[in-house]
Design an enzyme around this catalytic site. Structure first.
Site, PDB file in Angstrom:
ATOM      1  N   GLN A 194       0.836  -1.206   0.000  1.00  0.00           N
ATOM      2  CA  GLN A 194       0.000   0.000   0.000  1.00  0.00           C
ATOM      3  C   GLN A 194       0.867   1.250   0.000  1.00  0.00           C
ATOM      4  O   GLN A 194       0.362   2.356  -0.122  1.00  0.00           O
ATOM      5  CB  GLN A 194      -0.855   0.044   1.284  1.00  0.00           C
ATOM      6  CG  GLN A 194      -2.093  -0.813   1.265  1.00  0.00           C
ATOM      7  CD  GLN A 194      -2.794  -0.803   2.621  1.00  0.00           C
ATOM      8  OE1 GLN A 194      -2.626  -1.723   3.404  1.00  0.00           O
ATOM      9  NE2 GLN A 194      -3.578   0.224   2.915  1.00  0.00           N
ATOM     10  N   PHE A 225      -6.469  -3.724   3.236  1.00  0.00           N
ATOM     11  CA  PHE A 225      -7.192  -3.375   4.471  1.00  0.00           C
ATOM     12  C   PHE A 225      -6.290  -2.825   5.563  1.00  0.00           C
ATOM     13  O   PHE A 225      -6.611  -2.944   6.751  1.00  0.00           O
ATOM     14  CB  PHE A 225      -7.982  -4.598   4.989  1.00  0.00           C
ATOM     15  CG  PHE A 225      -8.893  -5.198   3.961  1.00  0.00           C
ATOM     16  CD1 PHE A 225     -10.018  -4.512   3.532  1.00  0.00           C
ATOM     17  CD2 PHE A 225      -8.615  -6.437   3.396  1.00  0.00           C
ATOM     18  CE1 PHE A 225     -10.857  -5.040   2.559  1.00  0.00           C
ATOM     19  CE2 PHE A 225      -9.450  -6.968   2.412  1.00  0.00           C
ATOM     20  CZ  PHE A 225     -10.567  -6.275   2.002  1.00  0.00           C
ATOM     21  N   GLU A 229       0.171  -1.780   4.685  1.00  0.00           N
ATOM     22  CA  GLU A 229       0.623  -0.383   4.774  1.00  0.00           C
ATOM     23  C   GLU A 229       2.105  -0.327   5.143  1.00  0.00           C
ATOM     24  O   GLU A 229       2.861   0.434   4.554  1.00  0.00           O
ATOM     25  CB  GLU A 229      -0.212   0.412   5.787  1.00  0.00           C
ATOM     26  CG  GLU A 229       0.170   1.888   5.791  1.00  0.00           C
ATOM     27  CD  GLU A 229      -0.743   2.776   6.626  1.00  0.00           C
ATOM     28  OE1 GLU A 229      -1.909   2.425   6.834  1.00  0.00           O
ATOM     29  OE2 GLU A 229      -0.269   3.841   7.060  1.00  0.00           O
ATOM     30  N   ARG A 307      -5.480   7.621  17.003  1.00  0.00           N
ATOM     31  CA  ARG A 307      -6.798   7.633  16.345  1.00  0.00           C
ATOM     32  C   ARG A 307      -7.872   7.071  17.278  1.00  0.00           C
ATOM     33  O   ARG A 307      -9.015   7.533  17.273  1.00  0.00           O
ATOM     34  CB  ARG A 307      -6.768   6.899  15.009  1.00  0.00           C
ATOM     35  CG  ARG A 307      -7.979   7.181  14.136  1.00  0.00           C
ATOM     36  CD  ARG A 307      -7.834   6.626  12.733  1.00  0.00           C
ATOM     37  NE  ARG A 307      -7.213   7.560  11.805  1.00  0.00           N
ATOM     38  CZ  ARG A 307      -7.862   8.498  11.119  1.00  0.00           C
ATOM     39  NH1 ARG A 307      -9.165   8.627  11.226  1.00  0.00           N
ATOM     40  NH2 ARG A 307      -7.218   9.313  10.306  1.00  0.00           N
ATOM     41  N   ARG A 339      -8.330  -1.232   8.641  1.00  0.00           N
ATOM     42  CA  ARG A 339      -9.543  -0.451   8.368  1.00  0.00           C
ATOM     43  C   ARG A 339     -10.141   0.179   9.633  1.00  0.00           C
ATOM     44  O   ARG A 339     -10.720  -0.514  10.466  1.00  0.00           O
ATOM     45  CB  ARG A 339     -10.570  -1.353   7.701  1.00  0.00           C
ATOM     46  CG  ARG A 339     -11.549  -0.636   6.794  1.00  0.00           C
ATOM     47  CD  ARG A 339     -12.362  -1.661   6.049  1.00  0.00           C
ATOM     48  NE  ARG A 339     -13.049  -1.054   4.897  1.00  0.00           N
ATOM     49  CZ  ARG A 339     -13.661  -1.745   3.950  1.00  0.00           C
ATOM     50  NH1 ARG A 339     -13.670  -3.057   4.006  1.00  0.00           N
ATOM     51  NH2 ARG A 339     -14.260  -1.146   2.951  1.00  0.00           N
ATOM     52  N   PHE A 341      -8.213   1.914  11.764  1.00  0.00           N
ATOM     53  CA  PHE A 341      -6.933   2.379  12.315  1.00  0.00           C
ATOM     54  C   PHE A 341      -7.051   2.846  13.772  1.00  0.00           C
ATOM     55  O   PHE A 341      -6.647   3.942  14.119  1.00  0.00           O
ATOM     56  CB  PHE A 341      -6.434   3.533  11.415  1.00  0.00           C
ATOM     57  CG  PHE A 341      -4.958   3.753  11.431  1.00  0.00           C
ATOM     58  CD1 PHE A 341      -4.088   2.906  10.759  1.00  0.00           C
ATOM     59  CD2 PHE A 341      -4.409   4.843  12.112  1.00  0.00           C
ATOM     60  CE1 PHE A 341      -2.711   3.134  10.760  1.00  0.00           C
ATOM     61  CE2 PHE A 341      -3.040   5.082  12.118  1.00  0.00           C
ATOM     62  CZ  PHE A 341      -2.187   4.224  11.436  1.00  0.00           C
ATOM     63  N   THR A 438      -3.472  11.517  10.474  1.00  0.00           N
ATOM     64  CA  THR A 438      -3.308  12.360  11.660  1.00  0.00           C
ATOM     65  C   THR A 438      -1.928  13.004  11.706  1.00  0.00           C
ATOM     66  O   THR A 438      -1.749  14.016  12.357  1.00  0.00           O
ATOM     67  CB  THR A 438      -3.580  11.550  12.940  1.00  0.00           C
ATOM     68  OG1 THR A 438      -2.737  10.392  12.935  1.00  0.00           O
ATOM     69  CG2 THR A 438      -5.028  11.118  12.999  1.00  0.00           C
ATOM     70  N   ALA A 507      -5.908   5.696   5.315  1.00  0.00           N
ATOM     71  CA  ALA A 507      -6.695   6.730   5.973  1.00  0.00           C
ATOM     72  C   ALA A 507      -7.909   7.143   5.121  1.00  0.00           C
ATOM     73  O   ALA A 507      -8.431   8.246   5.269  1.00  0.00           O
ATOM     74  CB  ALA A 507      -5.821   7.949   6.313  1.00  0.00           C
ATOM     75  N   GLU A 688     -13.021   3.470   5.058  1.00  0.00           N
ATOM     76  CA  GLU A 688     -13.052   2.909   6.399  1.00  0.00           C
ATOM     77  C   GLU A 688     -14.364   3.129   7.169  1.00  0.00           C
ATOM     78  O   GLU A 688     -14.809   2.239   7.896  1.00  0.00           O
ATOM     79  CB  GLU A 688     -11.896   3.482   7.235  1.00  0.00           C
ATOM     80  CG  GLU A 688     -10.524   3.079   6.745  1.00  0.00           C
ATOM     81  CD  GLU A 688      -9.444   3.946   7.362  1.00  0.00           C
ATOM     82  OE1 GLU A 688      -9.341   5.137   6.977  1.00  0.00           O
ATOM     83  OE2 GLU A 688      -8.726   3.456   8.238  1.00  0.00           O
TER      84      GLU A 688
HETATM   85  N1  MTE Z   1     -11.704  -2.122  -0.062  1.00  0.00           N
HETATM   86  C1  MTE Z   1     -11.218  -3.226  -0.662  1.00  0.00           C
HETATM   87  N2  MTE Z   1     -11.980  -3.857  -1.580  1.00  0.00           N
HETATM   88  N3  MTE Z   1      -9.977  -3.717  -0.357  1.00  0.00           N
HETATM   89  C2  MTE Z   1      -9.182  -3.108   0.593  1.00  0.00           C
HETATM   90  O1  MTE Z   1      -8.067  -3.564   0.854  1.00  0.00           O
HETATM   91  N4  MTE Z   1      -8.972  -1.269   2.226  1.00  0.00           N
HETATM   92  C3  MTE Z   1      -9.689  -0.327   3.077  1.00  0.00           C
HETATM   93  C4  MTE Z   1     -10.666   0.507   2.254  1.00  0.00           C
HETATM   94  N5  MTE Z   1     -11.476  -0.346   1.418  1.00  0.00           N
HETATM   95  C5  MTE Z   1      -9.681  -1.940   1.256  1.00  0.00           C
HETATM   96  C6  MTE Z   1     -10.962  -1.469   0.864  1.00  0.00           C
HETATM   97  C7  MTE Z   1      -8.823   0.592   3.803  1.00  0.00           C
HETATM   98  S1  MTE Z   1      -8.140   0.085   5.255  1.00  0.00           S
HETATM   99  C8  MTE Z   1      -8.592   1.863   3.368  1.00  0.00           C
HETATM  100  S2  MTE Z   1      -7.665   2.943   4.273  1.00  0.00           S
HETATM  101  C9  MTE Z   1      -9.121   2.356   2.095  1.00  0.00           C
HETATM  102  O2  MTE Z   1      -9.895   1.380   1.421  1.00  0.00           O
HETATM  103  C10 MTE Z   1      -7.961   2.782   1.222  1.00  0.00           C
HETATM  104  O3  MTE Z   1      -8.337   3.200  -0.028  1.00  0.00           O
HETATM  105  P1  MTE Z   1      -8.954   4.655  -0.339  1.00  0.00           P
HETATM  106  O4  MTE Z   1      -8.202   5.649   0.480  1.00  0.00           O
HETATM  107  O5  MTE Z   1      -8.710   4.822  -1.792  1.00  0.00           O
HETATM  108  O6  MTE Z   1     -10.386   4.577   0.033  1.00  0.00           O
HETATM  109  N1  HPA Z   2      -4.594   6.423   9.100  1.00  0.00           N
HETATM  110  C1  HPA Z   2      -4.198   5.371   8.370  1.00  0.00           C
HETATM  111  N2  HPA Z   2      -2.946   5.097   8.129  1.00  0.00           N
HETATM  112  C2  HPA Z   2      -2.025   5.901   8.661  1.00  0.00           C
HETATM  113  C3  HPA Z   2      -2.366   6.994   9.437  1.00  0.00           C
HETATM  114  C4  HPA Z   2      -3.721   7.284   9.662  1.00  0.00           C
HETATM  115  O1  HPA Z   2      -4.110   8.240  10.339  1.00  0.00           O
HETATM  116  N3  HPA Z   2      -1.227   7.588   9.826  1.00  0.00           N
HETATM  117  C5  HPA Z   2      -0.227   6.847   9.304  1.00  0.00           C
HETATM  118  N4  HPA Z   2      -0.703   5.830   8.596  1.00  0.00           N
HETATM  119 MO1  MOS Z   3      -6.392   1.772   5.925  1.00  0.00          MO
HETATM  120  S1  MOS Z   3      -6.241   0.927   7.811  1.00  0.00           S
HETATM  121  O1  MOS Z   3      -5.879   3.337   6.561  1.00  0.00           O
HETATM  122  O2  MOS Z   3      -5.014   1.118   5.188  1.00  0.00           O
END
Ligand code: MTE
Ligand code: HPA
Ligand code: MOS
Length: 738
Positions: A194, A225, A229, A307, A339, A341, A438, A507, A688
């Site tokens: 990620q 998810f 990261e 968080r 997801r 966090f 954050t 995030a 999330e």
């Molecule tokens: N949706 C799918 N299908 N697969 C994933 O791994 N990760 C989640 C969410 N939705 C995820 C998902 C998480 S933890 C985050 S932070 C966000 O997607 C990241 O993507 P975005 O910032 O583009 O929404």
């Molecule tokens: N959210 C998700 N991922 C992160 C963050 C946060 O606030 N800070 C560092 N990695």
């Molecule tokens: Mo989502 S836990 O911020 O990758």
């Protein structure tokens, strides 16, 4: 607007969409890596002899500390993750790796490696860590007014505790990295990450080379998810080290059980609280202590705890608060982003508390929740104004209406009066979730847009696609910003050679940040084309060609940084979030007193996605996030055995949500008239926040459990609410011995 499907939807179902490990056939002569695993959760490594592995036919090399040209440490924040440890800090920690012509050869070679250990006592739970004073960090603390005084002065007081379980990411694609020396002295890695820029940083550190010699690519991930990261980094580092040493391509791919045994999960939390409230059930003051199980290394545990502390209010005004958090150090996998966090672990506590207050005062929990909502211009315990707090009440009343809440409460009561051993429960819970990293500096993104003379377009941005539909949304943003059909635009695979110094796609801010950067680049190109004279032609490709002949650049870089956010961890005040995402859910469940089993009968969701960029993606995120939250709260139970081994290392022992756990009736709607003017295309982040809509199911279970009792008693229910937990809670409610 029409619901265009995910840009890879067809590829996902036909198998044409490639993932990192699918690229293996592009690397002739690739070597396979397999780890030597330590058999203890905590031990000293007394000696290691990898030499015998070389006798195994097909083994080409071994990797140990002696092979590391740079710093043998992949820890992302604190450098506390040795690639080749001398002190074993969690069960099965790799101590060496073997590279073979085949995976079988590498595995057989690994069994020949000789290692001697001196076993030490292991800390395996939050309770043990507290008893031993074993912490990574803390306390982190946010206070507002004087909570102790406010509680002492309030008419009612209650105390309690809550144990909150972790969660395995169970992305369908396990961690994978393929490394190969490139053609000009560098190294190129395909990684399921990620955070390609951080993977690049870690590989450069391990090889002791500048980052411009390292490129990291990520085509797409089969789910992440949060689990990828930072925890993709060690596997990329091993693949890189192997390629550096052998000059052959090297593949590291964790099979499911290794992925479950070696990688971190959602943080388990333990919470203790003391609450003061008045006759009207309004919160007067809250004292809260949170402990998270960080596992063997720090990883992202600090921002996860922050968080949790930011979200311990959920959607409610807590006039006086003293909240502290500690990150426990245990000899377990290093718990990481997942997801929400830390937000979910913070929010569940206040939801637990509000139901206790409702039971204590014999008031309906929905009324108690509503009375404590933030109102417009209220501020949070960290000093951020909740600008659009009216959305909480609007969502609440619209959802109560559309879900027929009042009438169903009456029918649930009627059902319960007629059934002694089956009870139904109904609950409504809100979500308020802060959007932005954050750590303020992460809130930036870059893009580069290239237009070719035939009018076709390549878009590069720093985000990664993990199934969440980022590229589907970026495609629409680019199409609107350039005024070109989506069919003319190609979103390129993510690569650090295209956009440098990117932030993790995390995030929930992937589209907000990268989408705005792409729009910025597109706008520049479009403005140049619009400045051309009328005679330049009418179609996009005609104007592009005219621009080329007029020596006008047909590419541009875009950049975006989230405006007006700041946070000072020393005073724990500021405006850490650009805005809040809101939603609410109503759940109705039926609980069986003989087995503790429950069934979710109906769920209604109203969620705020602003102006949706892609309704089908957003709906998928809401449904998927909710289901994942239900898994965390009611099904998924991680167990470690007495030796500190993950006992639930496969789908056979770890219960995941499936079709059967989804509600029979499932209504998902978007809040209307909800445009967020300060975000790209008026949209809101959605990745999330919907996970936390699943609180409604947990609270509905507690509502059902409560109706087994006489009333007036709070319901203790640890999380996850497995059948055993529910069974015990029902016995307690009935006043029966356990
Ligand atoms: N949706 C799918 N299908 N697969 C994933 O791994 N990760 C989640 C969410 N939705 C995820 C998902 C998480 S933890 C985050 S932070 C966000 O997607 C990241 O993507 P975005 O910032 O583009 O929404
Ligand atoms: N959210 C998700 N991922 C992160 C963050 C946060 O606030 N800070 C560092 N990695
Ligand atoms: Mo989502 S836990 O911020 O990758």
């Amino acid at each position: 607007m029409t619901a265009t499907p995910h840009e890879s939807a067809r590829g996902h179902v036909t198998g044409e969409a490639l993932y990192t490990d699918d690229l293996i056939s592009l690397y002739p002569g690739i070597l396979h890596a397999w780890p030597v695993l330590a058999p203890h959760a905590h031990a000293d490594l007394l000696s290691l002899n990898a030499e015998p592995a070389m006798q195994e036919p097909g083994v080409i090399a071994t990797l140990t500390a002696a092979d590391v040209p740079g710093e043998g440490n992949t820890g992302a924040n604190r450098h506390d993750e040795p690639l080749f440890p001398t002190e074993i800090l969690y069960h099965s920690q790799p101590v060496a790796w073997v590279l073979g012509e085949t995976l079988e050869a590498a595995r057989r070679g690994a069994t020949r490696v000789i290692a001697e250990y001196r076993k030490r006592t292991a800390v395996l739970s939050i309770d043990d860590a507290i008893a031993e004073g074993s912490y990574h960090s803390g306390p982190f603390r946010i206070t507002r007014s004087n909570a102790a005084e406010a509680i002492a002065a309030s008419p009612h007081e209650l105390t309690g505790e809550l144990r909150i379980g972790g969660q395995e990411h169970f992305y369908l694609e396990t961690n994978c990295a393929i490394a190969q020396l490139d053609t000009s002295g560098g190294i190129a890695i395909e990684s399921s990450t990620q955070h390609p820029s951080e993977t690049q940083e870690v590989v450069a550190r391990v090889l002791a080379i500048p980052r411009n010699l390292v490129t990291i690519g990520c085509l797409r991930m089969g789910g992440a998810f949060g689990g990828k990261e930072v925890q993709a980094n060690p596997w990329a580092a091993i693949a890189a080290l192997g390629a550096w040493k052998t000059k052959r391509p090297v593949r590291v791919r964790l099979p499911r059980y290794l992925d479950m045994v070696l990688t971190g999960k959602r943080h388990p939390f333990y919470a203790r609280f003391k609450v003061g409230f008045d006759e009207q059930a309004r919160l007067c003051g809250v004292e809260l202590m949170l402990w998270s199980d960080g596992g063997w290394s720090l990883d992202l545990s600090d921002p996860v705890m922050w968080r949790a502390l930011f979200h311990c209010d959920n959607a409610y005004l807590i006039p006086a608060l003293d909240a502290s958090g500690w990150v426990c150090k245990t000899h377990k996998t290093s718990q990481t982003a997942f997801r929400g966090f830390g937000g979910p672990q913070g929010m569940i506590v206040i939801e637990d508390i509000l139901d206790r207050i409702a039971r204590t005062l014999s008031l309906p929990p929905d009324v108690v929740r509503e009375r404590n909502f933030y109102r417009e211009e209220d501020s949070t315990h960290y000093g951020q104004t909740v600008k659009d707090a009216d959305r909480i009440a609007r969502i609440w009343s619209e959802l109560k209406q559309s879900s027929d809440f009042e009438a169903r409460r009456a029918s649930v009561a009627k059902f319960n009066a007629m059934h002694a051993n089956t009870k139904r429960g109904l609950a409504i819970t809100p979500v308020k979730f802060g959007i932005s990293f954050t750590a303020t500096f992460f809130n930036q993104a870059g893009a580069s847009v290239l237009v070719y003379r035939d009018g076709s377009v390549q878009v590069n941005h720093g985000g990664t696609e993990m199934g969440q539909g980022l590229n589907t949304k970026i495609l629409r943003i680019a199409s609107e910003a350039l005024g070109v059909p989506e069919s003319e635009i190609r979103i390129m695979p993510t690569n650090t050679a295209k956009i440098p110094n990117t932030s993790a796609t995390a995030a929930s801010a992937g589209t907000d940040l990268n989408g705005a950067a792409v729009a910025d680049a597109c706008r520049q190109v479009r403005e140049r084309l619009e400045a051309l004279p009328e005679s330049a032609g009418t179609t996009f490709s005609q104007r592009v060609d005219t621009a080329y002949r007029s020596r006008i650049p047909l590419f541009a870089q875009g950049f975006y940084k989230t405006p007006d956010i700041h946070f000072d961890p020393k005073t724990a005040t500021g405006k850490p979030f650009h805005y809040y995402a809101y939603g609410a859910a109503v759940a109705e469940v039926e609980v069986d007193a003989f087995t503790g089993a429950h069934k979710t009968l109906r769920v209604d969701i109203l969620h705020d996605v602003g102006d949706s960029i892609s309704p089908s993606i957003d709906r998928g995120q809401i449904e998927g996030g909710f289901a994942q939250g239900v898994g965390w709260l009611t099904l998924e139970e991680l167990l470690w055995d007495a030796e500190g081994r993950v006992a639930t290392a496969g789908a056979s022992t770890y219960k995941l949500p499936s079709w059967g756990e989804l509600p029979d009736i499932f209504n998902v709607n978007f809040l209307e008239r909800a445009a967020e003017p300060t975000v790209i295309m008026g949209s809101k982040a959605v990745g999330e926040p919907p996970l936390m809509l699943a609180f409604a199911v947990r609270e509905a279970i507690r509502d059902a459990v409560a109706s087994f009792g006489k009333g007036g008693e709070p319901v203790d229910l640890n999380s996850p609410a497995t059948p055993e937990c529910i069974f015990r809670a029902i016995r307690t409610a009935k006043g029966e011995r356990l």
